[in-house]
Design a protein around this motif. Structure first.
Motif, PDB file in Angstrom:
ATOM      1  N   UNK A 207      21.788   1.350   3.633  1.00 45.01           N
ATOM      2  CA  UNK A 207      20.665   0.408   3.659  1.00 45.01           C
ATOM      3  C   UNK A 207      20.132   0.266   5.084  1.00 45.01           C
ATOM      4  N   UNK A 208      18.815   0.177   5.224  1.00 48.34           N
ATOM      5  CA  UNK A 208      18.176   0.056   6.531  1.00 48.34           C
ATOM      6  C   UNK A 208      17.428  -1.255   6.702  1.00 48.34           C
ATOM      7  N   UNK A 209      16.630  -1.618   5.693  1.00 56.09           N
ATOM      8  CA  UNK A 209      15.776  -2.795   5.799  1.00 56.09           C
ATOM      9  C   UNK A 209      16.040  -3.753   4.644  1.00 56.09           C
ATOM     10  N   UNK A 210      15.824  -5.048   4.925  1.00 56.15           N
ATOM     11  CA  UNK A 210      15.873  -6.090   3.906  1.00 56.15           C
ATOM     12  C   UNK A 210      14.560  -6.852   3.990  1.00 56.15           C
ATOM     13  N   UNK A 211      13.821  -6.898   2.893  1.00 49.90           N
ATOM     14  CA  UNK A 211      12.505  -7.546   2.917  1.00 49.90           C
ATOM     15  C   UNK A 211      12.473  -8.758   1.990  1.00 49.90           C
ATOM     16  N   UNK A 212      12.532  -9.984   2.565  1.00 53.06           N
ATOM     17  CA  UNK A 212      12.336 -11.188   1.751  1.00 53.06           C
ATOM     18  C   UNK A 212      10.857 -11.342   1.387  1.00 53.06           C
ATOM     19  N   UNK A 213      10.606 -11.874   0.200  1.00 52.70           N
ATOM     20  CA  UNK A 213       9.238 -12.137  -0.246  1.00 52.70           C
ATOM     21  C   UNK A 213       9.171 -13.534  -0.823  1.00 52.70           C
ATOM     22  N   UNK A 214       8.101 -14.249  -0.482  1.00 49.92           N
ATOM     23  CA  UNK A 214       7.951 -15.627  -0.909  1.00 49.92           C
ATOM     24  C   UNK A 214       7.368 -15.754  -2.306  1.00 49.92           C
ATOM     25  N   UNK A 215       7.394 -17.000  -2.816  1.00 45.72           N
ATOM     26  CA  UNK A 215       6.842 -17.301  -4.135  1.00 45.72           C
ATOM     27  C   UNK A 215       5.536 -18.076  -4.051  1.00 45.72           C
ATOM     28  N   UNK A 221      -7.576 -11.782   2.498  1.00 48.30           N
ATOM     29  CA  UNK A 221      -8.248 -11.683   3.788  1.00 48.30           C
ATOM     30  C   UNK A 221      -9.239 -10.528   3.750  1.00 48.30           C
ATOM     31  N   UNK A 222     -10.452 -10.756   4.253  1.00 45.57           N
ATOM     32  CA  UNK A 222     -11.491  -9.722   4.279  1.00 45.57           C
ATOM     33  C   UNK A 222     -11.729  -9.101   2.909  1.00 45.57           C
ATOM     34  N   UNK A 223     -11.590  -9.908   1.857  1.00 42.18           N
ATOM     35  CA  UNK A 223     -11.789  -9.405   0.512  1.00 42.18           C
ATOM     36  C   UNK A 223     -10.633  -8.587  -0.022  1.00 42.18           C
ATOM     37  N   UNK A 224      -9.554  -8.503   0.728  1.00 46.23           N
ATOM     38  CA  UNK A 224      -8.394  -7.722   0.317  1.00 46.23           C
ATOM     39  C   UNK A 224      -7.235  -8.649  -0.020  1.00 46.23           C
ATOM     40  N   UNK A 225      -6.555  -8.348  -1.118  1.00 42.64           N
ATOM     41  CA  UNK A 225      -5.384  -9.119  -1.523  1.00 42.64           C
ATOM     42  C   UNK A 225      -4.137  -8.474  -0.922  1.00 42.64           C
ATOM     43  N   UNK A 226      -3.510  -9.171   0.026  1.00 38.18           N
ATOM     44  CA  UNK A 226      -2.311  -8.639   0.672  1.00 38.18           C
ATOM     45  C   UNK A 226      -1.042  -8.964  -0.102  1.00 38.18           C
ATOM     46  N   UNK A 227      -1.176  -9.715  -1.191  1.00 34.64           N
ATOM     47  CA  UNK A 227       0.000 -10.089  -1.962  1.00 34.64           C
ATOM     48  C   UNK A 227       0.726 -11.263  -1.343  1.00 34.64           C
ATOM     49  N   UNK A 228       1.954 -11.478  -1.774  1.00 31.89           N
ATOM     50  CA  UNK A 228       2.740 -12.607  -1.272  1.00 31.89           C
ATOM     51  C   UNK A 228       3.365 -12.270   0.086  1.00 31.89           C
ATOM     52  N   UNK A 229       3.581 -13.299   0.883  1.00 37.64           N
ATOM     53  CA  UNK A 229       4.101 -13.109   2.233  1.00 37.64           C
ATOM     54  C   UNK A 229       5.467 -12.431   2.176  1.00 37.64           C
ATOM     55  N   UNK A 230       5.626 -11.388   2.964  1.00 38.55           N
ATOM     56  CA  UNK A 230       6.879 -10.639   3.031  1.00 38.55           C
ATOM     57  C   UNK A 230       6.918  -9.901   4.363  1.00 38.55           C
TER      58      UNK A 230
END
Length: 427
Positions: A207-215, A221-230
């Motif tokens: 394993x190299x990376x661990x990515x938490x993602x919020x709910x 932003x700028x008309x683009x959906x970046x999804x949930x914060x992670x």
């Protein structure tokens, strides 16, 4: 698992980021929600003088109240979806920040979640059995609370704290929320070590990376959906001192601060401490998100064309517990109070000037210097001539770094570390 995961430093992140980019180019890294153009920009800039396209200031679309807790004006300055703590409101509050006075940084709005229905999903190629998103390991709120707990006192601070001073003190144009110095708070966090959860989930030595993602809601932003914060963490940091916290200063996390569970990454920039965490991707490949590519890097003439490595540890700052423009009676002794902090280690010395920087005196420290938290200090002052006066405070940390007279600018206004000019009036 690596045997030695302590003392992960920014220098490690620089080398690791180069590996991330190389592996992405070779098709061995993930870039969830990042445009191919942005990734190619980072790669091209690494070998040329090209600059990386930056996102414009983001706008969140909120269908609900942005912040749930009261924001009395004597404690807070509202800043869009955020709320900045007034430093004078911290006077006499102790080393930790009361929950009701803790600053709020939201990308969209505070969600209201039910702990009984909350689940933490742990998945990805870095787990034994290669658990995918369709077969995650799940922890409920009670499951997490049954695990061995630990308590850590640490600050959480937005990377843009102090951003407004690039303009007001240095004449620089930057983007982002115009924080003064109140986008920081110190709390006593209780929860479970992220490393314990990863081990129980079967994280492998690959394993190299661990990515938490919020709910919280998707970020637009700028008309683009970046999804949930992670935002990904290197495994070495995830296994070191990171918490999955469910209590803040002896109480369940308030909604605005991540209830029911949030990530706390001591001394790193606030975006790393993902609130309302709902899943953890554990990956054998380096991971990218918008929050470590076009956001939360340093861009500008003083930085590499491809931008700095993703930001990690916070910088060095000092603040007075005095309102900007406060008045002081001439000739009457007063005691000035303030706080200083650093992401690189404990603050061991603070100097104060009451005459705009002509002379400096050493302040008295009120706390045993410790990493991950601020140090409170004070200095007696008998104001002289009537009229405007400028107060200055500069800190030195355990690594020997002292706040400079000016900060190196960057286009998004991160990491302002210069001595702040604090205006007052003698009457």
């Amino acid at each position: 698992m690596p045997a030695d995961v302590s003392n992960f430093r920014t220098s490690d992140e620089v080398a690791y980021d180069r590996t991330r980019l190389r592996q992405w180019r070779e098709g061995r890294a993930g870039a969830d929600g990042v445009s191919r153009r942005a990734m190619l920009g980072l790669l091209a800039a690494a070998g040329s003088a090209a600059t990386v396209p930056l996102t414009a200031p983001a706008r969140a679309v909120a269908a609900e109240p942005t912040i749930r807790k009261p924001l009395p004006p004597e404690w807070f300055v509202p800043r869009g979806t955020n709320a900045e703590t007034r430093f004078e409101a911290l006077r006499g509050t102790g080393r930790t920040t009361p929950n009701e006075r803790f600053f709020v940084r939201n990308h969209t709005f505070t969600p209201v979640l039910d702990a009984g229905e909350w689940r933490l999903k742990v998945w990805g190629s870095g787990l034994r059995g290669r658990r995918g998103e369709d077969r995650p390991l799940e922890f409920g709120y009670d499951d997490l609370r049954r695990l061995p707990s630990t308590t850590r006192t640490a600050f959480v601070e937005c990377a843009g704290n102090g951003r407004s001073f690039y303009a007001s003190q240095q004449g620089e144009t930057v983007t982002g929320t115009s924080w003064t110095l109140g986008a920081i708070g110190v709390a006593r966090w209780r929860g479970v070590r992220l490393g314990d959860v990863l081990r129980r989930a079967g994280a492998t030595r690959y394993a190299l990376d661990v990515q938490p993602r919020g709910l919280d809601a998707d970020f637009l932003t700028n008309g683009e959906n970046l999804g949930r914060v992670r935002r990904p963490l290197p495994l070495a940091k995830a296994l070191d001192d990171v918490l999955l916290a469910y209590e803040m200063n002896g109480e369940p996390l308030p909604a605005d601060h991540g209830y029911p569970v949030r990530v706390v990454v001591p001394s790193w920039i606030g975006i790393s401490s993902v609130k309302w965490v709902g899943d953890l991707e554990v990956s054998e490949e380096p991971l990218y998100s918008p929050w470590n590519t076009t956001l939360y890097r340093l861009f500008g003439p003083a930085h590499p064309p491809e931008g700095s490595a993703p930001l990690t540890r916070q910088t060095l700052k000092s603040a007075f517990e005095v309102a900007s423009g406060a008045t002081f009676p001439q000739g009457v002794r007063t005691r000035l109070h303030g706080r200083s902090w650093s992401g690189a280690g404990a603050v061991v010395k603070v100097e104060v000037s009451t005459d705009g920087g002509e002379r400096w005196r050493r302040a008295r420290l009120h706390d045993v210097p410790r990493a991950d938290v601020w140090t409170r200090w004070s200095l007696d002052w008998r104001p002289g001539a009537r009229g405007p006066a400028t107060l200055l405070a500069r800190a030195t940390d355990a690594r020997g770094r002292t706040q400079p007279a000016a900060s190196v600018p960057n286009t998004q206004g991160y990491f302002f570390d210069a001595v702040v000019r604090h205006p007052v009036t003698v009457v």
